[in-house]
Write a protein that holds these residues in place. Structure first.
Motif, PDB file in Angstrom:
ATOM      1  N   GLU A  69       0.822  -1.203   0.000  1.00  0.00           N
ATOM      2  CA  GLU A  69       0.000   0.000   0.000  1.00  0.00           C
ATOM      3  C   GLU A  69       0.863   1.263   0.000  1.00  0.00           C
ATOM      4  N   ASN A  70       0.395   2.283  -0.747  1.00  0.00           N
ATOM      5  CA  ASN A  70       1.076   3.569  -0.836  1.00  0.00           C
ATOM      6  C   ASN A  70       2.547   3.449  -1.251  1.00  0.00           C
ATOM      7  N   LYS A  71       2.783   2.447  -2.062  1.00  0.00           N
ATOM      8  CA  LYS A  71       4.112   2.290  -2.630  1.00  0.00           C
ATOM      9  C   LYS A  71       3.958   2.247  -4.149  1.00  0.00           C
ATOM     10  N   VAL A  72       5.064   2.489  -4.820  1.00  0.00           N
ATOM     11  CA  VAL A  72       5.058   2.301  -6.261  1.00  0.00           C
ATOM     12  C   VAL A  72       5.748   0.976  -6.564  1.00  0.00           C
ATOM     13  N   THR A  73       5.025   0.086  -7.223  1.00  0.00           N
ATOM     14  CA  THR A  73       5.601  -1.197  -7.609  1.00  0.00           C
ATOM     15  C   THR A  73       5.804  -1.181  -9.108  1.00  0.00           C
ATOM     16  N   SER A  74       7.018  -1.441  -9.556  1.00  0.00           N
ATOM     17  CA  SER A  74       7.214  -1.422 -11.007  1.00  0.00           C
ATOM     18  C   SER A  74       7.407  -2.834 -11.537  1.00  0.00           C
ATOM     19  N   LEU A  75       6.873  -3.061 -12.735  1.00  0.00           N
ATOM     20  CA  LEU A  75       7.095  -4.320 -13.436  1.00  0.00           C
ATOM     21  C   LEU A  75       8.082  -4.018 -14.550  1.00  0.00           C
ATOM     22  N   ILE A  76       9.252  -4.653 -14.483  1.00  0.00           N
ATOM     23  CA  ILE A  76      10.250  -4.394 -15.518  1.00  0.00           C
ATOM     24  C   ILE A  76      10.626  -5.699 -16.208  1.00  0.00           C
ATOM     25  N   GLY A  77      11.264  -5.546 -17.339  1.00  0.00           N
ATOM     26  CA  GLY A  77      11.680  -6.717 -18.106  1.00  0.00           C
ATOM     27  C   GLY A  77      11.671  -6.378 -19.578  1.00  0.00           C
ATOM     28  N   PRO A  78      12.347  -7.185 -20.383  1.00  0.00           N
ATOM     29  CA  PRO A  78      12.422  -6.896 -21.824  1.00  0.00           C
ATOM     30  C   PRO A  78      11.074  -7.074 -22.508  1.00  0.00           C
ATOM     31  N   SER A  79      10.993  -6.669 -23.774  1.00  0.00           N
ATOM     32  CA  SER A  79       9.761  -6.821 -24.537  1.00  0.00           C
ATOM     33  C   SER A  79       9.358  -8.282 -24.579  1.00  0.00           C
ATOM     34  N   GLY A  80       8.056  -8.529 -24.423  1.00  0.00           N
ATOM     35  CA  GLY A  80       7.562  -9.892 -24.523  1.00  0.00           C
ATOM     36  C   GLY A  80       7.621 -10.655 -23.225  1.00  0.00           C
ATOM     37  N   SER A  81       8.050  -9.982 -22.140  1.00  0.00           N
ATOM     38  CA  SER A  81       8.160 -10.713 -20.876  1.00  0.00           C
ATOM     39  C   SER A  81       6.837 -10.744 -20.114  1.00  0.00           C
ATOM     40  N   GLY A  82       5.809 -10.128 -20.677  1.00  0.00           N
ATOM     41  CA  GLY A  82       4.473 -10.257 -20.091  1.00  0.00           C
ATOM     42  C   GLY A  82       4.100  -9.203 -19.080  1.00  0.00           C
ATOM     43  N   LYS A  83       4.849  -8.075 -19.052  1.00  0.00           N
ATOM     44  CA  LYS A  83       4.567  -7.029 -18.060  1.00  0.00           C
ATOM     45  C   LYS A  83       3.156  -6.476 -18.216  1.00  0.00           C
ATOM     46  N   THR A  84       2.825  -6.059 -19.442  1.00  0.00           N
ATOM     47  CA  THR A  84       1.519  -5.466 -19.689  1.00  0.00           C
ATOM     48  C   THR A  84       0.405  -6.498 -19.517  1.00  0.00           C
TER      49      THR A  84
ATOM     50  N   ALA B 150      13.938   2.770 -11.466  1.00  0.00           N
ATOM     51  CA  ALA B 150      14.838   3.079 -10.359  1.00  0.00           C
ATOM     52  C   ALA B 150      14.434   4.381  -9.679  1.00  0.00           C
ATOM     53  N   ARG B 151      13.999   5.360 -10.490  1.00  0.00           N
ATOM     54  CA  ARG B 151      13.649   6.668  -9.930  1.00  0.00           C
ATOM     55  C   ARG B 151      12.351   6.635  -9.139  1.00  0.00           C
ATOM     56  N   VAL B 152      11.344   5.987  -9.677  1.00  0.00           N
ATOM     57  CA  VAL B 152      10.018   6.171  -9.078  1.00  0.00           C
ATOM     58  C   VAL B 152       9.555   5.034  -8.175  1.00  0.00           C
ATOM     59  N   SER B 153      10.096   3.822  -8.331  1.00  0.00           N
ATOM     60  CA  SER B 153       9.438   2.714  -7.638  1.00  0.00           C
ATOM     61  C   SER B 153      10.109   2.342  -6.327  1.00  0.00           C
ATOM     62  N   ASP B 154       9.310   1.770  -5.449  1.00  0.00           N
ATOM     63  CA  ASP B 154       9.803   1.279  -4.161  1.00  0.00           C
ATOM     64  C   ASP B 154      10.127  -0.203  -4.263  1.00  0.00           C
ATOM     65  N   ASN B 155       9.236  -0.924  -4.975  1.00  0.00           N
ATOM     66  CA  ASN B 155       9.462  -2.348  -5.188  1.00  0.00           C
ATOM     67  C   ASN B 155       9.492  -2.631  -6.679  1.00  0.00           C
ATOM     68  N   CYS B 156      10.124  -3.722  -6.999  1.00  0.00           N
ATOM     69  CA  CYS B 156      10.370  -3.998  -8.392  1.00  0.00           C
ATOM     70  C   CYS B 156      10.144  -5.485  -8.684  1.00  0.00           C
ATOM     71  N   ALA B 157       9.382  -5.773  -9.747  1.00  0.00           N
ATOM     72  CA  ALA B 157       9.226  -7.163 -10.172  1.00  0.00           C
ATOM     73  C   ALA B 157       9.912  -7.300 -11.522  1.00  0.00           C
ATOM     74  N   PHE B 158      10.848  -8.215 -11.606  1.00  0.00           N
ATOM     75  CA  PHE B 158      11.561  -8.395 -12.871  1.00  0.00           C
ATOM     76  C   PHE B 158      11.049  -9.642 -13.576  1.00  0.00           C
ATOM     77  N   LEU B 159      10.556  -9.464 -14.786  1.00  0.00           N
ATOM     78  CA  LEU B 159      10.027 -10.584 -15.559  1.00  0.00           C
ATOM     79  C   LEU B 159      10.913 -10.855 -16.764  1.00  0.00           C
ATOM     80  N   LEU B 160      10.893 -12.108 -17.185  1.00  0.00           N
ATOM     81  CA  LEU B 160      11.719 -12.509 -18.314  1.00  0.00           C
ATOM     82  C   LEU B 160      10.985 -13.591 -19.098  1.00  0.00           C
ATOM     83  N   MET B 161      11.215 -13.594 -20.387  1.00  0.00           N
ATOM     84  CA  MET B 161      10.558 -14.582 -21.223  1.00  0.00           C
ATOM     85  C   MET B 161      11.299 -15.916 -21.132  1.00  0.00           C
ATOM     86  N   ALA B 162      10.558 -16.984 -20.844  1.00  0.00           N
ATOM     87  CA  ALA B 162      11.189 -18.303 -20.724  1.00  0.00           C
ATOM     88  C   ALA B 162      11.353 -18.927 -22.111  1.00  0.00           C
TER      89      ALA B 162
END
Lengths: 296, 271
Positions: free
Chosen positions: B43-58, B225-237
């Protein structure tokens, strides 16, 4: 690499002359095709103006018809009743066809079910049917049911004629609504029906409206579907349950008349009709262009 | 990691994550696009989803507000919770869910047929709110929060399309905020904007997290890095399905990640 670049540039400049010649040949084709298409239209407009313009007057547009006699051949009255008849017939036809066409268009644009495929085919076949068949339909179901000719029966025939035109235009316009706008609506917690009413339809409105006006322009000029369902009338009559008349029918009747004055009147009605149809087309374009400009 | 899942005492409720994802997977027409994602959205945090194209972030982001419902072939598996409510478990109607989880899209998509004002209050109107005073108040407050009020207060009746791209995106943020969501999903909200507009939106996010929990998809690592507090890194298997490689604080992801693949991505060795 430099070698290849020079080769490419050499070939490109050598071919340029040929390309220019071909381009002017094609443009020539296009221009002559336009001219060929415009010649008959030009003749029609000129003929209408020459033969019809002098007939039109305030009396002609507002009075009711008078049957000329051999002693008073020039007294033919006016076409006010036919203008009113056309207004009633086409107005009621539009009232029936617009909601039906838009709903069908909406369904066709949103769903890709088997029903939609069938509905689309039926609708396309209907646009190709000879318009007199809609008159036949209306005669069988409306005239016999109402036990008489009426403006309403004519409206039904015209509504059937207009519906597929409107639904086609509506489907095309509604399909053009960007998915991102639907998603924006849904993501705000709107129901699908709310998104349709508040986002999709307003966005597609210019296209739908153009389709409605074009369908109306076509219906206004139709004679065949009215021939044996509308009956006849020579008085002002706003009641759709009564027999009536319409401008195209007036042309049909007057053109075959014994009196030269009535033959001239046929040209006058034709000119009036063309002006109305032209105005409708112009309005359609104007509204569509204006609303598109407002959106972007 | 799992300490917040059991809800019981009042302290647990206070610190309960805004959203929880458990073994979430998304498949289209039988083809897996994202699999087995588990993490908490604080709550009240910014969580970012990062990873290369096609890793399913969106794809993952759009499962949070059930936007995949529009796609007939899409199947979401696993569990997603908004507080204690199971998002896919029928605990609340989808329309209510979406008014509690707002969304901002990749490209600004204001309703082109509506004025600036009508755009901001559209979500409220869609949800049946008609009270003029309430709408006015919400519009002003949302536009202030989106740092747009000063530049548009004199022309609320103007068409939304008269705004610049950056302003349109802030209008979309205001439109989402007006419904007072608890969570705001942002799908690469600055990818179509210039650097100045991007910076304004990033500043905005830092202010906004006081009142709303943010989940942002970005392929700009500096932004994460600038805006988020937590970070989820996704990758295409291997089978082209996106997987969660690592979830941690942004600090840890960018300085001391557990997984070598995270380090490779952060250091720009691929992607």
């Amino acid at each position: 690499m430099v070698e290849r670049r020079r080769t490419v540039h050499d070939i490109a400049s050598r071919k340029l002359r040929g390309r220019k010649i071909r381009s002017s040949i094609y443009i020539g084709f296009i221009v002559s095709a336009i001219v060929v298409a415009l010649i008959p239209l030009g003749f029609i407009v000129v003929a209408l103006l020459v033969k019809g313009a002098h007939v039109i007057s305030a009396t002609f547009l507002t009075a009711t018809p008078v049957q000329p006699t051999l002693f008073d051949q020039d007294n033919i009255g006016g076409i006010g009743n036919a203008i009113v008849g056309s207004l009633v017939v086409d107005g009621i036809a539009a009232l029936m066809a617009v909601p039906m066409g838009v709903v069908i268009g909406l369904y066709l644009s949103e769903r890709s079910t088997r029903t939609a495929t069938i509905l689309r085919s039926v609708s396309e076949i209907m646009t190709g049917l000879p318009s007199i068949l809609f008159g036949v339909f209306s005669y069988i179901y409306i005239v016999t049911w109402m036990r008489g000719y009426s403006a309403f029966a004519a409206s039904v025939a015209l509504a059937l004629l207009m519906t597929p035109v409107i639904s086609k235009a509506a489907e095309t316009a509604l399909r053009d609504v960007p998915l991102s706008l639907k998603e924006a609506g849904l993501a705000l917690g709107a129901r699908q029906s709310t998104v349709t009413l508040k986002v999709i339809l307003p966005y597609a409105f210019p296209g739908v409206f153009t389709g409605v006006l074009l369908a109306l322009a076509r219906a206004v000029g139709e004679t065949a579907p009215l021939l044996f369902v509308i009956g006849a009338s020579i008085i002002y009559d706003w009641n759709p349950a009564h027999p009536s008349t319409a401008m195209p029918l007036m042309i049909f009747n007057y053109a075959g008349s014994f009196y030269e004055s009535q033959q001239a009147a046929a040209w006058g009605v034709a000119l009036t009709l063309v002006v109305i149809v032209f105005a409708l087309n112009l309005a359609a374009r104007f509204v569509a262009a204006r609303m598109r400009r407002e959106q972007y | 990691m799992e300490q917040n899942i059991s809800t019981g005492g009042s302290t647990a409720v206070l610190t309960a994550p805004a959203m929880r994802l458990r073994q979430v997977g998304v498949a289209f027409a039988g083809r897996t696009a994202v699999r087995n994602v588990t993490f908490n959205v604080d709550e009240n945090k910014v969580t970012s989803l990062i990873g290369p194209s096609g890793s399913g972030k969106t794809t993952l982001l759009r499962s949070l507000n059930r936007l995949h419902d529009l796609t007939k072939t899409a199947v979401v598996t696993g569990d997603i919770y908004l507080r204690d409510l199971n998002v896919y478990g029928g605990d609340l109607p989808t329309t209510l869910l979406r008014s509690r989880i707002g969304m901002v899209f990749q490209r600004p998509n204001p309703f082109p047929t509506m004025s600036i004002y009508d755009n901001v209050v559209s979500g409220l109107r869609f949800n049946g709110i008609k009270d003029r005073a309430l709408l006015d108040e919400a519009a002003e407050s949302a536009l202030i929060s989106a740092a747009l009020w000063d530049s548009v207060k004199g022309r609320l009746k103007a068409h939304a399309s008269t705004l610049s791209g950056g302003e349109q995106q802030r209008l979309c943020i205001a439109r989402a905020l007006a419904v007072e969501p608890e969570v705001l999903l942002m799908d690469e909200p600055t990818s179509s904007l210039d650097p100045v507009s991007t910076q304004r939106i990033e500043e905005l996010m830092t202010e906004l997290k006081q009142r709303v929990t943010i989940v942002i998809v970005t392929h700009n690592m500096q932004q994460a890095a600038r805006v988020s507090d937590n970070c989820a890194f996704l990758l295409m298997a291997e089978d082209r399905a996106g997987e969660l490689i690592e979830f941690a604080t942004t600090e840890k992801i960018f300085h001391n990640p557990d997984d070598p693949r995270t380090l490779d991505y952060i250091q720009g060795r691929f992607g």
